[in-house]
Design a protein around this motif. Structure first.
Motif, PDB file in Angstrom:
ATOM      1  N   GLU A   1       0.815  -1.227   0.000  1.00 50.46           N
ATOM      2  CA  GLU A   1       0.000   0.000   0.000  1.00 50.46           C
ATOM      3  C   GLU A   1       0.845   1.271   0.000  1.00 50.46           C
ATOM      4  O   GLU A   1       0.675   2.123  -0.875  1.00 50.46           O
ATOM      5  CB  GLU A   1      -0.950   0.014   1.202  1.00 50.46           C
ATOM      6  CG  GLU A   1      -2.187  -0.796   0.962  1.00 50.46           C
ATOM      7  CD  GLU A   1      -3.052  -0.870   2.198  1.00 50.46           C
ATOM      8  OE1 GLU A   1      -3.126   0.133   2.919  1.00 50.46           O
ATOM      9  OE2 GLU A   1      -3.621  -1.943   2.446  1.00 50.46           O
ATOM     10  N   PRO A   2       1.760   1.440   0.981  1.00 47.65           N
ATOM     11  CA  PRO A   2       2.581   2.664   0.912  1.00 47.65           C
ATOM     12  C   PRO A   2       3.433   2.744  -0.347  1.00 47.65           C
ATOM     13  O   PRO A   2       3.665   3.849  -0.878  1.00 47.65           O
ATOM     14  CB  PRO A   2       3.453   2.579   2.174  1.00 47.65           C
ATOM     15  CG  PRO A   2       3.340   1.198   2.692  1.00 47.65           C
ATOM     16  CD  PRO A   2       2.029   0.657   2.191  1.00 47.65           C
ATOM     17  N   MET A   3       3.898   1.597  -0.843  1.00 47.67           N
ATOM     18  CA  MET A   3       4.697   1.630  -2.086  1.00 47.67           C
ATOM     19  C   MET A   3       3.862   2.207  -3.231  1.00 47.67           C
ATOM     20  O   MET A   3       4.304   3.094  -3.962  1.00 47.67           O
ATOM     21  CB  MET A   3       5.141   0.208  -2.470  1.00 47.67           C
ATOM     22  CG  MET A   3       6.217  -0.380  -1.587  1.00 47.67           C
ATOM     23  SD  MET A   3       6.341  -2.190  -1.776  1.00 47.67           S
ATOM     24  CE  MET A   3       6.790  -2.360  -3.494  1.00 47.67           C
ATOM     25  N   MET A   4       2.654   1.689  -3.373  1.00 40.59           N
ATOM     26  CA  MET A   4       1.803   2.131  -4.480  1.00 40.59           C
ATOM     27  C   MET A   4       1.315   3.571  -4.269  1.00 40.59           C
ATOM     28  O   MET A   4       1.147   4.319  -5.229  1.00 40.59           O
ATOM     29  CB  MET A   4       0.614   1.165  -4.641  1.00 40.59           C
ATOM     30  CG  MET A   4       1.034  -0.195  -5.153  1.00 40.59           C
ATOM     31  SD  MET A   4       1.900  -0.033  -6.752  1.00 40.59           S
ATOM     32  CE  MET A   4       3.054  -1.374  -6.651  1.00 40.59           C
ATOM     33  N   GLU A   5       1.130   3.933  -3.002  1.00 42.01           N
ATOM     34  CA  GLU A   5       0.727   5.318  -2.722  1.00 42.01           C
ATOM     35  C   GLU A   5       1.831   6.278  -3.158  1.00 42.01           C
ATOM     36  O   GLU A   5       1.572   7.318  -3.765  1.00 42.01           O
ATOM     37  CB  GLU A   5       0.445   5.478  -1.222  1.00 42.01           C
ATOM     38  CG  GLU A   5      -0.083   6.868  -0.884  1.00 42.01           C
ATOM     39  CD  GLU A   5      -0.262   7.075   0.617  1.00 42.01           C
ATOM     40  OE1 GLU A   5      -0.386   6.074   1.351  1.00 42.01           O
ATOM     41  OE2 GLU A   5      -0.267   8.243   1.035  1.00 42.01           O
TER      42      GLU A   5
END
Lengths: 458, 222
Positions: A144-148
């Motif tokens: 999630e944080p990577m894609m955000e």
């Protein structure tokens, strides 16, 4: 594998600054369109990243971008790429990374608007999934944080998207230390390929959604680790050269899933990708000695489209801040190559020949990067029906080239190195082309507590 | 030195794990470290002597060859595997206290950092030199180090980091260790650190390579 013929099939067409499928950017860079550009990579000096230091962190990145672009302007640069390879905290807390992209993009925009200097930001978040062992490649909440960061960062001005994804690293670390070519093949051509298919579908979809550029993914944690270990004399250089070739089938998956280049700087598999797919690439060589040593300082330039320094800390040197100094070094290298390109094919070929000849027989890892060897190996890398067959064929051709150069006396190898040549050949030849058969063969030999097959769709 | 001890030492030096192992090719079919350790015990050779006269000297030779660039890591790892096979046979003697190690070494990569190749090499060489090693892995918190020291009084600690932004965490870990246990010795290593940094954070030793850590530890133990 999607590719079954080479886009560049003649060594003389594999030239710096020229890619069959150049990439045009928002501010007007045409990467692979007839000129080489500098790609500056940088990092913080020794410091922590936390709420108390964030203001200083932001200042560092602003200073780096301003220092580099001001120098580029002074040197009449044709354009610059700033690679923002995030530090862990900047991906774990995407707002930190996004803010930094914004800050640097404002600087890029200022120099573009006021001076016409084109620059772009390559945004390279961390692959956080390796924080979990065994890694949850497909189901981890860390995605999630990577894609955000990818999505919000590209909206903030990070136009070129890259990552050094880590699928298969659970197996490759030990395989590298044991010179286990079968383990490496499993890590890169099975786990790596499958993870690249997963992650690059997501990255390409995001890039397409926002009209940004899905650039590429280097096998840094695999093949570059091998190169650095070989440079320390921990493992044989002949093994490291084969790891590089095998990494091609893993890194090309990004392109199959929609990446269009420029391939990332530390991916010395780039020349093979350029030959097979026609995308522009970034490379690093002598000007990356600030980050790591290598045996390919000149030859790495031979067919690159961006020229990088890998990473340098923002520390003061006698001349100025280190990233500014490295920008100058990169600029003079690309200025030379661009002058050769301007003078015509004969001149660019002479420059390329000098870059190649000065390194080619000093190390097997340099040998395989000579344009004629890149083409030979690339032909083998596409002739099979599976990623494993292609990786195996490519590695065997590389081994043939290394042995031929050794037997002819052009390439010097120590007895410690040559001991590995027959071992590597036997091991490679024992690998079946079929993925299921290979997985069945490898599983009993691997520590299965270290990876989860289901997380790779197996 | 008996012929058997000499043979066992050679098995470890050249990485002959057991009779079935194909490596090294020149010792194919011969008994390996596992069988020869069993045989030595059967013949009444003291377990401590097996460790000190066969296994540890073999690993010392391996470490020396490695530091002189005469072998690659895989050969060293095979030696470590052979030593491990012998240690399996000797395990009951360690448990009963018949064999004493040189001490306990706790090693880990500090929090925020996931690099472990260098750390693993150091751990392996230290184990091979006769220390008991507790490897805490990567991304290890200060609390975990302190807790493990409490469980292993007298242990020496090794900290690893590869990034300029995580080497600073070594200072926090070292401080936590020294606060909780001032007498505990701390050694550090990793690409961005050096002797000045070691002194600055209050650690006791810095080594640029695994062999240097082994030599420092052995001086501590002597």
């Amino acid at each position: 594998m999607k590719y079954n013929k080479l886009v560049i099939d003649k060594p003389e067409d594999l030239m710096f600054g020229i890619a069959p499928n150049p990439v045009k950017t928002r501010r007007g860079l045409e990467i692979g369109g007839g000129a080489v550009y500098a790609e500056l990579n940088f990092t913080l000096p020794t410091m922590s990243i936390n709420k108390d230091t964030l203001t200083r962190v932001n200042q560092h990145y602003k200073e780096i971008a301003e220092g580099a672009l001001e120098r580029a302007l002074h040197l009449n640069s044709k354009g610059v790429v700033l690679e923002f390879e995030t530090l862990l905290e900047m991906t774990q807390t995407p707002s930190i990374g996004i803010e930094l992209v914004k800050i640097m993009n404002e600087v890029c925009e200022k120099y573009y608007q006021q001076h016409g200097l084109a620059s772009e930001i390559r945004l390279t978040p961390n692959d956080l999934r390796e924080f979990e062992r065994p890694a949850l490649q497909r189901t981890s909440s860390l995605l999630e944080p990577m894609m955000e960061l990818f999505e919000e960062g590209m909206l903030a001005g990070g136009d070129l998207l890259s990552i050094e994804s880590t699928g298969g690293k659970e197996v490759s670390d030990e395989a590298l230390m044991m010179c286990d070519i079968k383990g490496l093949m499993f890590a890169l051509a099975v786990l790596g390929v499958r993870d690249m298919q997963f992650i690059w579908k997501k990255i390409s979809a995001l890039a397409n959604k926002h009209n940004k550029i899905a650039a590429g993914d280097s096998a840094c944690g695999f093949a570059n680790t091998a190169m650095v270990l070989a440079e320390k004399k921990y493992i044989p250089t002949v093994f490291a050269a084969l790891v590089r070739v095998i990494s091609v089938v893993r890194s090309i998956v990004a392109v199959e899933e929609g990446a269009i280049g420029p391939e990332k700087d530390c991916g010395y598999e780039g020349p093979f990708l350029k030959a097979i797919t026609g995308i522009p690439i970034s490379m690093e060589g002598k000007t990356a000695a600030c980050a790591h040593f290598s045996p390919i300082g000149n030859i790495a330039f031979a067919c690159t489209d961006l020229w990088s320094n890998e990473s340098v800390q923002n520390i003061k040197l006698l001349s100025g801040m280190a990233p500014t100094a490295y920008l100058e070094q990169l600029e003079y290298d690309v200025r030379l190559s661009n002058e050769a390109l301007r003078m015509g094919k004969t001149h660019s070929q002479i420059l390329q020949q000098l870059l190649v000849n000065s390194d080619v027989y000093t190390d097997p890892q340099a040998l395989i990067l000579a344009p004629e060897n890149v083409i030979k190996i690339s032909k083998s890398l596409i002739k099979g029906d599976t990623y494993i067959a292609n990786a195996k064929n490519g590695a065997l051709t590389a081994l043939d080239i290394i042995e031929e150069a050794y037997n002819s006396g052009q390439l010097k190898l120590s007895d410690m190195e040559t001991t590995y040549l027959p071992i590597l050949r036997v091991d490679l030849e024992s690998i079946p082309d079929d993925e299921s058969q290979f997985v069945e063969m490898m599983l009993p030999m691997l520590d299965q507590s270290k990876f989860i097959l289901a997380e790779y769709g197996l | 030195m008996s012929e058997l001890i000499k043979k066992l030492s050679e098995c470890v030096e050249f990485g002959k794990v057991d009779k079935n192992s194909p490596f090294p090719p020149q010792m194919k079919g011969q008994d390996g470290a596992f069988e020869l350790t069993e045989q030595a015990l059967k013949e009444g050779i003291d377990s401590q002597a097996i460790l000190e006269e066969a296994l540890v000297p073999a690993m010392d030779r391996v470490g020396k060859k490695f530091s002189e660039n005469k072998i690659f890591v895989p050969q060293m790892l095979m030696s470590a595997k052979a030593m491990g096979a012998a240690m399996v046979v000797l395990k009951p003697y360690f448990m009963s206290g018949d064999i004493k190690t040189k001490g306990t070494f706790i090693i880990g990569t500090v929090f925020g950092d996931l690099h472990d190749i260098g750390k693993n090499l150091v751990a392996m060489m230290i184990e091979g030199s006769g220390w008991s090693v507790i490897d805490l892995g990567v991304d290890v918190s200060s609390d975990k180090f302190v807790e493990t020291i409490k469980e292993n009084p007298g242990a020496v600690v090794g900290l690893s980091a590869l990034l300029t932004t995580t080497m600073v965490n070594m200072e926090e870990v070292t401080q936590a260790i020294k606060d909780a246990s001032p007498e505990t010795k701390v050694t550090i290593g990793g690409a961005p650190v050096n002797d000045d940094f070691c002194k600055k954070i209050g650690a006791d030793n810095y080594s640029p390579d695994p062999q240097g850590v082994v030599e420092w530890l052995n001086k501590l133990a002597s």
